[in-house]
Design an enzyme around this catalytic site. Structure first.
Site, short mmCIF file in Angstrom:
data_model
loop_
_atom_site.label_atom_id
_atom_site.label_comp_id
_atom_site.label_asym_id
_atom_site.label_seq_id
_atom_site.Cartn_x
_atom_site.Cartn_y
_atom_site.Cartn_z
N SER A 118 -12.55 90.68 -13.58
CA SER A 118 -12.31 90.74 -12.12
C SER A 118 -12.02 89.38 -11.52
CB SER A 118 -13.52 91.30 -11.37
OG SER A 118 -14.29 92.12 -12.16
N HIS A 122 -8.56 95.44 -10.74
CA HIS A 122 -8.17 95.49 -12.15
C HIS A 122 -6.86 96.26 -12.25
CE1 HIS A 122 -11.82 94.04 -14.23
NE2 HIS A 122 -12.39 94.40 -13.10
N HIS A 130 -15.43 99.79 -17.66
CA HIS A 130 -16.85 99.41 -17.66
C HIS A 130 -17.75 100.62 -17.88
CE1 HIS A 130 -14.82 96.33 -15.15
NE2 HIS A 130 -15.69 95.50 -15.70
N TYR A 162 -20.46 101.04 -16.30
CA TYR A 162 -20.98 101.48 -14.99
C TYR A 162 -20.05 102.44 -14.27
CZ TYR A 162 -18.14 97.76 -12.75
OH TYR A 162 -17.12 96.96 -12.33
N GLU A 163 -18.79 102.49 -14.71
CA GLU A 163 -17.87 103.47 -14.12
C GLU A 163 -18.07 104.85 -14.73
OE1 GLU A 163 -13.70 101.67 -13.46
OE2 GLU A 163 -14.58 100.52 -15.09
N ALA A 191 -16.13 87.54 -14.76
CA ALA A 191 -16.77 86.85 -13.62
C ALA A 191 -18.26 87.07 -13.80
CB ALA A 191 -16.28 87.47 -12.32
N MET A 249 -21.50 92.21 -16.31
CA MET A 249 -21.58 93.64 -16.65
C MET A 249 -20.56 94.05 -17.72
SD MET A 249 -21.69 94.87 -12.70
CE MET A 249 -22.65 93.93 -11.52
N SER A 250 -20.08 93.08 -18.47
CA SER A 250 -19.01 93.43 -19.43
C SER A 250 -19.10 92.56 -20.68
CB SER A 250 -17.65 93.22 -18.76
OG SER A 250 -17.45 91.84 -18.48
N ASN A 310 -20.89 82.76 -8.61
CA ASN A 310 -22.05 82.55 -7.72
C ASN A 310 -23.21 82.05 -8.57
OD1 ASN A 310 -21.62 85.58 -8.48
ND2 ASN A 310 -23.83 85.38 -8.24
N HIS A 325 -18.49 86.56 0.18
CA HIS A 325 -17.42 87.08 -0.66
C HIS A 325 -16.21 86.15 -0.70
CE1 HIS A 325 -15.48 90.15 -2.92
NE2 HIS A 325 -14.52 90.33 -2.03
N1 HPA Z 1 -24.20 89.49 -11.37
C1 HPA Z 1 -23.50 90.38 -12.08
N2 HPA Z 1 -22.19 90.37 -12.18
C2 HPA Z 1 -21.52 89.41 -11.52
C3 HPA Z 1 -22.19 88.45 -10.75
C4 HPA Z 1 -23.61 88.50 -10.67
O1 HPA Z 1 -24.26 87.68 -10.00
N3 HPA Z 1 -21.25 87.62 -10.23
C5 HPA Z 1 -20.04 88.07 -10.67
N4 HPA Z 1 -20.21 89.15 -11.46
#
Ligand code: HPA
Length: 273
Positions: free
Chosen positions: A32, A61, A83, A85-86, A113, A213-214, A237, A248
């Protein structure tokens, strides 16, 4: 329902072989907001629907595969992934990695990310994965067993990670403003929501430097095949105990700026490998 329509690996490979009889020297999977290797020479693009029989649903995506050249080297750039989670099955989540391995692509660069947990990280840093933890299993996550997890993260060090590390070091020495490549352990959680504060504390205890998450399913898929994989997290972040997470806009801006450095890194790595 759509999952039933995903192509078998052999069919997807056959489709790609028809598109390009030459096997790419590497594949790059983009997470992402990660935007690199645009404007390849002699490029052609196909939608995931045509390649895999299924397209991802997450906003941001695109779900396209581009084949093109970087200084003569043929590369495959995959924009978007499926993913857990989807709600996709493991088979779908790992489909692209299995196709890459079966097509015989020797090198796989994975990107994502991620949130930084290591307090020395800054927004926009790039982190090369030296290890990972697989915390994706929702049953395990709900079981309350996670804080008891023992043992070390799974290492992710090979000839390709060494290569990226050396190329990054050279770019850092030669270019003003090219930040040092961070290195660390990535933990994958199921998501889709970001971590709770107690999960963050748990992840730090598990010696995680970043969370996302990937990527872990793909690393697990190609382990034991002839395809070598290296993964880089774009730190969008940084979780801190006394500071709320950036907005964001800030995250998107950081990802954009970091993508420019990542683009430099990948181009240099591809042409010198
Ligand atoms: N947590 C999980 N996935 C993410 C984050 C996070 O802080 N930042 C970007 N993808």
């Amino acid at each position: 329902m759509t999952q039933l329509m995903a192509k078998p690996v052999a069919k997807a490979v056959e489709f790609l072989r028809q598109l390009s009889p030459e096997v790419p020297s590497c594949a790059v999977v983009l997470g992402s907001g990660v935007n690199v290797l645009e404007n390849l020479t002699d490029s052609q693009s196909v939608g995931y629907q045509d390649v895999f029989g299924i397209a991802p649903g997450v906003v941001g995506h695109a779900g396209s595969l581009s084949l093109g050249r970087v200084d003569g080297r043929l590369v495959a750039v995959l924009r978007g992934r499926f993913h857990l989670y989807e709600g996709y099955e493991w088979e779908v989540v790992t489909l692209a990695a299995r196709v890459i391995a079966q097509w015989g692509i020797p090198n796989l660069y994975l990107t994502n990310a991620a949130g930084g947990l290591n307090q020395s990280f800054k927004v926009g840093d790039l982190m090369l994965l030296t290890g990972y933890r697989d915390l994706l299993n929702p049953e395990l996550k709900d079981s309350g067993l996670l804080p008891g997890i023992k043992g070390d993260p799974t290492p992710c060090i090979n000839e390709l990670t060494d290569h990226l590390s050396k190329v990054a070091e050279k770019l850092h020495t030669e270019n003003v403003g090219f930040r040092n490549l961070q290195k660390g352990v990535y933990s994958a959680l199921l998501g889709p929501s970001y971590e709770t504060l107690s999960e963050i504390e748990m992840l730090k205890k598990l010696k995680s430097d970043a969370v996302g998450m990937s990527t872990v399913p793909e690393l697990q898929t190609v382990a034991g095949t002839k395809t070598k994989a290296a993964a880089i997290s774009v730190i969008t972040n940084v979780w801190s105990p006394d500071e709320v997470m950036g907005g964001h806009e800030e995250v998107l801006e950081a990802a954009k700026e970091a993508s420019a450095r990542l683009d430099k890194l990948f181009r240099a790595a591809i042409i010198s490998h």
